[in-house]
Design a protein around this motif. Structure first.
Motif, mmCIF file in Angstrom:
data_model
loop_
_atom_site.group_PDB
_atom_site.id
_atom_site.type_symbol
_atom_site.label_atom_id
_atom_site.label_comp_id
_atom_site.label_asym_id
_atom_site.label_seq_id
_atom_site.Cartn_x
_atom_site.Cartn_y
_atom_site.Cartn_z
ATOM 1 N N ASN A 133 -25.461 53.353 24.319
ATOM 2 C CA ASN A 133 -24.063 52.982 24.120
ATOM 3 C C ASN A 133 -23.709 51.944 25.182
ATOM 4 O O ASN A 133 -23.388 52.291 26.322
ATOM 5 C CB ASN A 133 -23.170 54.215 24.234
ATOM 6 C CG ASN A 133 -21.739 53.907 23.824
ATOM 7 O OD1 ASN A 133 -21.283 52.774 23.949
ATOM 8 N ND2 ASN A 133 -21.033 54.917 23.352
ATOM 9 N N LEU A 134 -23.771 50.687 24.816
ATOM 10 C CA LEU A 134 -23.574 49.617 25.790
ATOM 11 C C LEU A 134 -22.156 49.607 26.352
ATOM 12 O O LEU A 134 -21.935 49.139 27.467
ATOM 13 C CB LEU A 134 -23.897 48.271 25.150
ATOM 14 C CG LEU A 134 -25.365 48.071 24.727
ATOM 15 C CD1 LEU A 134 -25.552 46.686 24.129
ATOM 16 C CD2 LEU A 134 -26.304 48.269 25.909
ATOM 17 N N SER A 135 -21.198 50.128 25.597
ATOM 18 C CA SER A 135 -19.817 50.142 26.087
ATOM 19 C C SER A 135 -19.665 51.082 27.282
ATOM 20 O O SER A 135 -18.727 50.944 28.072
ATOM 21 C CB SER A 135 -18.861 50.570 24.972
ATOM 22 O OG SER A 135 -19.135 51.898 24.560
ATOM 23 N N ILE A 136 -20.571 52.063 27.411
ATOM 24 C CA ILE A 136 -20.568 52.955 28.570
ATOM 25 C C ILE A 136 -21.518 52.432 29.642
ATOM 26 O O ILE A 136 -21.176 52.381 30.827
ATOM 27 C CB ILE A 136 -20.985 54.395 28.167
ATOM 28 C CG1 ILE A 136 -19.971 54.985 27.173
ATOM 29 C CG2 ILE A 136 -21.108 55.283 29.401
ATOM 30 C CD1 ILE A 136 -20.371 56.350 26.665
ATOM 31 N N VAL B 253 -22.994 49.375 30.256
ATOM 32 C CA VAL B 253 -22.780 48.087 30.923
ATOM 33 C C VAL B 253 -21.722 48.170 32.025
ATOM 34 O O VAL B 253 -21.959 47.715 33.159
ATOM 35 C CB VAL B 253 -22.435 46.994 29.893
ATOM 36 C CG1 VAL B 253 -22.015 45.703 30.598
ATOM 37 C CG2 VAL B 253 -23.630 46.729 28.984
ATOM 38 N N PRO B 254 -20.524 48.751 31.769
ATOM 39 C CA PRO B 254 -19.547 48.858 32.869
ATOM 40 C C PRO B 254 -20.064 49.668 34.054
ATOM 41 O O PRO B 254 -19.816 49.302 35.213
ATOM 42 C CB PRO B 254 -18.352 49.564 32.201
ATOM 43 C CG PRO B 254 -18.492 49.251 30.755
ATOM 44 C CD PRO B 254 -19.954 49.228 30.493
ATOM 45 N N TRP C 246 -22.755 60.598 28.240
ATOM 46 C CA TRP C 246 -22.244 60.038 29.489
ATOM 47 C C TRP C 246 -23.066 60.507 30.680
ATOM 48 O O TRP C 246 -23.247 59.772 31.652
ATOM 49 C CB TRP C 246 -20.776 60.412 29.704
ATOM 50 C CG TRP C 246 -20.525 61.902 29.857
ATOM 51 C CD1 TRP C 246 -20.213 62.775 28.873
ATOM 52 C CD2 TRP C 246 -20.612 62.662 31.064
ATOM 53 N NE1 TRP C 246 -20.081 64.049 29.374
ATOM 54 C CE2 TRP C 246 -20.326 64.003 30.721
ATOM 55 C CE3 TRP C 246 -20.901 62.363 32.397
ATOM 56 C CZ2 TRP C 246 -20.311 65.035 31.668
ATOM 57 C CZ3 TRP C 246 -20.897 63.378 33.339
ATOM 58 C CH2 TRP C 246 -20.589 64.694 32.972
ATOM 59 N N TYR D 153 -26.309 58.505 31.420
ATOM 60 C CA TYR D 153 -26.099 57.292 32.195
ATOM 61 C C TYR D 153 -25.810 57.607 33.662
ATOM 62 O O TYR D 153 -26.259 56.891 34.559
ATOM 63 C CB TYR D 153 -24.962 56.474 31.581
ATOM 64 C CG TYR D 153 -25.260 56.065 30.162
ATOM 65 C CD1 TYR D 153 -26.441 55.415 29.847
ATOM 66 C CD2 TYR D 153 -24.378 56.346 29.129
ATOM 67 C CE1 TYR D 153 -26.744 55.047 28.550
ATOM 68 C CE2 TYR D 153 -24.666 55.987 27.817
ATOM 69 C CZ TYR D 153 -25.843 55.340 27.537
ATOM 70 O OH TYR D 153 -26.143 54.978 26.257
#
Length: 530
Positions: free
Chosen positions: A2-5, A7-8, A340, A343
Motif C-alpha cells: 500500500n504505497l499510500s501508507i 511512502v509517507p 500498518w 510497515y
C-alpha cells in the motif's frame, strides 16, 4: 504494498535519519569526535545506541527463527544479555574502560589493549582480526535486513541489500560515530515500539499468556522425529542434558552469545564515548529495559509462532517457512499482523540493520585506519579522514560479497561465530588489563594468538554446522568435520576461551615485569579537566 501508507512513512523516516546524520556530521570536527564522539555523549543516547547496536536483525529475525525451533529455553540468553550485556558491561567493565582509555588516550578497542600492554603487535593483530573477521558478522546482519524487506515488501533482495549498504556508507563516512549514535538512538525508539506491539499482538493471537503457553506445551507430541532424536522435549522444556540440541542451545546460543558480548569491540567502544561514571550508571536502566523488550520478546514470539501456524495452517513454524528459519518471523508478521504494522516493523528492522551495520563498519574503518595503518606508520602519507573512508568502503564491499556467498538460515550460526572468536581472542586480555596486576604483554599476545587460532580451527574443522557450511574440512580431509559427537555440537567458545585464559595466566606469571599497572582511579576534578 500500500504505497499510500509506505511512502509517507519512508519519507518521514529517511528525513529524520538524514537530519540526525547531518547533525552528527556538523558536530564532527576532530578525529576524537569521529572515533569516540568527543567523549561527551549523552548517556541516554549512548544507552539507546548500544542497545540498537546489540540487537540487530540477527536477533530480531535470526534468533526469532532459532527460538521457533529450540523453544523458551532461549530466554536464558535474554537473562545473560541483561545481566552481563548491560549491568556488567556498563557498571563494571564500562567504568574501568572509560577511565583507562582516557588516561591512555586510546580511541579504539585495539589501541586501548595495545597501549595498556605497550605492544604494537597487539594493536595491529587485534585490528587485523577485526578487519578480517568482522565482515562475516556484518554480512549476516545485512542478510537479515535484506531478507525481511524482500519478504515483507516484495522488494528484490539485491536492491534491498545494496540500498541498506549505501545508506550506511554515506553517513558513516561523513559523520563518524556521532552520526552513528544519533541515528542509532532514533532507530532504537522505533525498534522498541515495534517489538512491544508485536509481542502484545502475538499473545493476543494465541489466546493470551496462559492459553498460549498451554497450547505450546500441548504441541510437544508434534515435535518432528528428527528433533526428538536429538533431544528436543517440546518448546516449553529444555532439551535432554548432553544431547546434540542441548549442546547447541547451551554452548553456542546461550553461552556463545550471552557471555562474549563483553568482548565485542563495537560495544566496548560505547563506554569510551561518555564523560563520567555517572553517565554509565544512568545508562544501565535505559539499556536494561530496552534489551528486556527486544531480546526477551523475540525469544517468546519465536516459540509461540508454532501455535499460530499450527492453528492457521496445520504446520509448525519451520514448515510454514519452507525450512528456512530466517523466514519464520517475516512469515509470521505477514500472516498475523495488520498492514500498518508490517510497515512499522519494516522500519524497525531497517533501523536494527542500519544501526548495527553502521557500528560494525565504523569499527572496521577505525581498525583499518588507526590500528593498522597508523601503527605501521603509513598514515602519515595520507589524510586521516581519507583512510577512515577507505576502510568504510572496503568493509561494506566485503560484507556485501559475503552476503551473497553465505547460505540461507545462517544468521544465528554466523553471529555465534563472530561472538565466539571475539571472546576467545579478546576477553582474557581485556579482563586482565582491567582487573589483574599480574597480567603481562607476552601473556596477552600469546592468549590472543591461541584464542583466535583455537576458535577458528574449531569452527572450520570440528563444529559440524559451521565446518559443513565453510567446506574447508571437506576439501582438505574429505569429510565435513574431523571428530565425532559431542565435538560436532560443542561450540568452540567452550574450549578456545578456556585455552586462551589458561595460556594468558601461565605466560603472564612467567613473564611479568616489575612495571606498574595503568592507574584506573582518577580524581573527579582531573576527569572534568580532560
Amino acid at each position: 504494498m500500500n504505497l499510500s501508507i509506505l511512502v509517507p512513512l519512508l519519507i518521514v523516516y529517511i528525513s529524520v535519519m538524514s537530519l540526525l546524520a547531518y547533525y552528527g556530521y556538523k558536530k564532527t570536527v576532530t578525529q576524537e569526535d569521529y572515533l569516540i564522539g568527543g567523549r561527551n555523549t549523552n548517556p541516554l543516547i549512548m544507552a539507546l545506541s548500544y542497545g540498537a547496536t546489540f540487537i540487530s536483525t540477527s536477533a530480531m529475525v535470526g534468533f526469532g527463527g532459532v527460538a521457533s525451533v529450540y523453544g523458551m529455553g532461549l530466554l536464558w540468553l535474554a537473562f545473560l544479555n541483561i545481566v552481563l550485556g548491560i549491568f556488567v558491561a556498563f557498571a563494571v567493565f564500562g567504568k574501568r574502560i572509560r577511565r583507562m582509555s582516557l588516561h591512555l588516550n586510546a580511541s579504539t578497542f585495539s589501541t586501548f589493549l595495545g597501549k595498556y600492554y605497550e605492544s604494537k603487535f597487539i594493536t595491529i593483530f587485534s585490528g587485523l582480526m577485526i578487519f578480517i573477521f568482522m565482515p562475516a558478522y556484518t554480512s549476516i546482519v545485512l542478510i537479515g535486513g535484506g531478507r525481511f524487506i524482500q519478504e515483507s515488501l516484495s522488494l528484490n533482495y539485491n536492491i534491498a541489500l545494496l540500498l541498506i549498504a549505501f545508506i550506511v556508507g554515506v553517513y558513516v563516512i561523513t559523520g563518524g560515530i556521532k552520526a552513528v549514535m544519533y541515528t542509532d538512538a532514533f532507530g532504537a525508539l522505533i525498534m522498541l515500539a515495534g517489538m512491544a506491539v508485536f509481542l502484545v499482538l502475538t499473545y493476543y493471537a494465541v489466546g493470551g499468556v496462559l492459553d498460549g503457553h498451554h497450547a505450546l506445551r500441548a504441541l510437544t507430541n508434534q515435535v518432528p522425529e528428527a528433533l526428538a532424536e536429538n533431544g528436543h522435549n517440546g518448546w516449553m522444556s529444555m532439551p535432554d542434558t548432553g544431547s546434540p540440541m542441548w549442546w547447541t542451545l547451551i554452548s553456542t546460543l546461550i553461552l556463545g552469545v550471552g557471555i562474549v558480548v563483553l568482548a565485542q569491540p563495537q560495544l566496548v567502544l560505547r563506554s569510551m564515548t561518555v564523560n563520567s561514571d555517572q553517565s554509565l550508571y544512568r545508562s544501565v536502566l535505559v539499556g536494561g529495559v530496552f534489551i528486556f523488550f527486544m531480546a526477551g520478546s523475540v525469544y517468546m514470539i519465536g516459540p509461540l509462532s508454532n501455535v499460530y501456524f499450527m492453528e492457521t495452517s496445520g504446520q509448525l513454524a519451520m514448515e510454514a517457512a519452507g525450512g528456512n528459519i530466517d523466514l519464520v518471523i517475516p512469515k509470521l508478521i505477514n500472516s498475523l499482523m495488520p498492514e500498518w504494522f508490517v510497515y512499522l516493523f519494516t522500519l524497525s528492522l531497517i533501523s536494527a540493520t542500519i544501526s548495527t551495520v553502521s557500528s560494525l563498519i565504523h569499527v572496521q574503518s577505525a581498525a583499518f585506519s588507526e590500528d593498522i595503518l597508523r601503527t605501521l606508520g603509513f598514515k602519515r602519507r595520507v589524510a586521516k579522514m581519507n583512510t577512515a573512508k577507505l576502510g568504510v568502503m572496503i568493509g561494506i564491499v566485503a560484507a556485501i560479497m559475503l552476503a551473497y556467498i553465505l547460505p540461507g538460515g545462517v544468521i544465528a550460526q554466523a553471529t555465534a561465530f563472530w561472538f565466539g572468536i571475539c571472546a576467545a581472542g579478546f576477553l582474557p586480555s581485556l579482563v586482565g588489563a582491567m582487573f589483574w596486576k599480574g597480567s603481562s604483554k607476552r601473556g596477552a599476545e600469546a592468549s590472543m594468538i591461541t584464542g583466535f587460532s583455537a576458535s577458528v580451527f574449531g569452527f572450520l574443522f570440528l563444529k559440524s554446522s559451521q565446518s559443513t557450511a565453510f567446506g574447508l574440512s571437506q576439501a582438505l580431509f574429505g569429510k565435513d568435520y574431523l571428530l565425532s559427537f559431542p565435538w560436532t555440537h560443542i561450540d568452540p567458545l567452550v574450549y578456545s576461551l578456556t585455552l586462551s585464559t589458561v595460556v594468558f595466566i601461565i605466560v603472564s606469571l612467567k613473564t611479568k615485569t616489575k612495571s606498574e599497572p595503568v592507574q584506573t582511579e582518577w580524581p573527579h576534578e582531573k576527569i572534568a579537566e580532560r
